[in-house]
Design an enzyme around this catalytic site. Structure first.
Site, mmCIF file in Angstrom:
data_model
loop_
_atom_site.group_PDB
_atom_site.id
_atom_site.type_symbol
_atom_site.label_atom_id
_atom_site.label_comp_id
_atom_site.label_asym_id
_atom_site.label_seq_id
_atom_site.Cartn_x
_atom_site.Cartn_y
_atom_site.Cartn_z
ATOM 1 C CG ASP A 188 -33.424 34.689 -19.935
ATOM 2 O OD1 ASP A 188 -32.755 34.200 -19.007
ATOM 3 O OD2 ASP A 188 -33.563 35.911 -20.124
ATOM 4 N NE ARG B 284 -23.301 38.138 -23.594
ATOM 5 C CZ ARG B 284 -23.727 38.576 -24.754
ATOM 6 N NH1 ARG B 284 -22.885 38.739 -25.768
ATOM 7 N NH2 ARG B 284 -24.991 38.857 -24.939
ATOM 8 C CG ASP C 2 -30.823 35.223 -22.491
ATOM 9 O OD1 ASP C 2 -30.559 34.032 -22.205
ATOM 10 O OD2 ASP C 2 -30.307 36.186 -21.896
ATOM 11 C CB THR D 243 -17.579 45.116 -19.907
ATOM 12 O OG1 THR D 243 -17.861 43.874 -19.231
ATOM 13 C CG2 THR D 243 -17.412 46.220 -18.889
HETATM 14 C C1 PRP Z 1 -24.706 33.636 -23.307
HETATM 15 C C2 PRP Z 1 -24.402 32.388 -24.124
HETATM 16 C C3 PRP Z 1 -22.912 32.395 -24.228
HETATM 17 C C4 PRP Z 1 -22.596 33.863 -24.247
HETATM 18 C C5 PRP Z 1 -22.232 34.242 -25.647
HETATM 19 O O1 PRP Z 1 -24.488 33.418 -21.970
HETATM 20 O O2 PRP Z 1 -24.887 31.208 -23.559
HETATM 21 O O3 PRP Z 1 -22.256 31.761 -23.144
HETATM 22 O O4 PRP Z 1 -23.790 34.570 -23.848
HETATM 23 O O5 PRP Z 1 -21.874 35.570 -25.717
HETATM 24 P P1 PRP Z 1 -20.393 36.046 -26.051
HETATM 25 O O6 PRP Z 1 -19.958 35.263 -27.239
HETATM 26 O O7 PRP Z 1 -20.584 37.502 -26.344
HETATM 27 O O8 PRP Z 1 -19.532 35.819 -24.855
HETATM 28 P P2 PRP Z 1 -24.896 34.488 -20.850
HETATM 29 O O9 PRP Z 1 -23.724 35.308 -20.506
HETATM 30 O O10 PRP Z 1 -26.124 35.214 -21.273
HETATM 31 O O11 PRP Z 1 -25.179 33.564 -19.606
HETATM 32 P P3 PRP Z 1 -26.377 32.518 -19.389
HETATM 33 O O12 PRP Z 1 -26.207 31.409 -20.415
HETATM 34 O O13 PRP Z 1 -26.174 32.032 -18.015
HETATM 35 O O14 PRP Z 1 -27.674 33.269 -19.580
HETATM 36 N N1 URA Z 2 -26.316 35.024 -25.727
HETATM 37 C C1 URA Z 2 -27.580 34.664 -26.041
HETATM 38 O O1 URA Z 2 -28.213 33.861 -25.345
HETATM 39 N N2 URA Z 2 -28.115 35.211 -27.142
HETATM 40 C C2 URA Z 2 -27.464 36.068 -27.918
HETATM 41 O O2 URA Z 2 -28.018 36.512 -28.939
HETATM 42 C C3 URA Z 2 -26.156 36.434 -27.568
HETATM 43 C C4 URA Z 2 -25.601 35.892 -26.460
#
Ligand code: PRP
Ligand code: URA
Length: 207
Positions: free
Chosen positions: A202, A103, A199, A107
């Protein structure tokens, strides 16, 4: 088919408690997410078609039932990887794909950086894995990518979802069933689910 299934299994709910707990260290967090994937996987597969077959036991021929459709497991990177081992334990022969999205922090729109999908996805029962459904942008984009490649029968397996995310996925993809362990009430102003679990990427991969 119900469009939203909230899996209320007591073992899944206990696992969710461990995932939410900020003192759970990454190795334990990974184990819990694997188990959550397995339980939600069992739930989604409950309704899948089966085909009759036959095997021979040490004593006699026996009728059996086999899954009637190929299965594709597709993880949204990174956090979807946490659910993959549980699903692969259930379905060792399933084909596997990956969709890399992150994400944009301002935005909250998903940015695509990798797509590799299994062959014959158009004939497969596709399980899309991402534990977090927050704004719904990433899941809606991943479903779009799957459909562009021909996927028709798609289920979204999450662990935590918000109403906003569920509404968005169903507005853009009314045919996609969503499974989750819980629906949390709030999405904060930086797009985190509250109380959530933090997260997920993470917590899985940062030591
Ligand atoms: C997180 C999670 C989802 C997304 C959800 O990924 O694993 O894919 O956010 O959020 P949304 O419904 O608002 O799109 P992130 O973008 O943090 O990437 P990552 O898993 O690589 O940390
Ligand atoms: N992605 C995450 O990993 N945690 C949240 O709470 C939202 C998006």
């Amino acid at each position: 088919m119900s469009k939203l299934i909230v899996c209320d299994h007591p073992v899944l709910q206990q696992i969710l408690g461990g995932l939410r707990d900020k003192s759970t260290p990454p190795p334990r967090f990974r184990d819990l997410m694997e188990s959550a994937g397995l339980i939600i996987g069992l739930e989604v597969l409950n309704g899948i078609k089966t085909q009759p077959g036959q095997v021979t036991t040490p004593l006699k021929a026996a009728s059996v039932r086999n899954l009637g459709q190929p299965i594709a497991l597709v993880a949204i990177l990174r956090a979807g990887l946490g659910m993959m081992p549980g699903l692969q334990r259930l379905l060792p022969e399933a084909r596997v794909g990956h969709i890399g999205l992150y994400r944009n922090e301002e935005t909250l729109n998903p940015v695509r950086y990798y797509v590799r999908l299994p062959a014959a996805i158009e004939k497969s029962f596709v399980l899309l894995l991402d534990p977090m459904l927050a704004t719904g942008g990433s899941a809606a984009e991943a479903v779009r990518i799957l459909k562009t490649d021909g996927a028709k029968d798609i289920r979204l397996l999450t662990i935590l979802a918000t109403r906003t995310g569920i509404r968005r996925v169903h507005r853009e993809h009314p045919d996609v069933q969503i499974l989750t362990a819980a629906v949390d009430p709030v999405l904060n102003n930086i797009g985190y689910i509250v109380p959530g679990l933090g997260d997920a990427g993470d917590r899985l991969f940062t030591l």
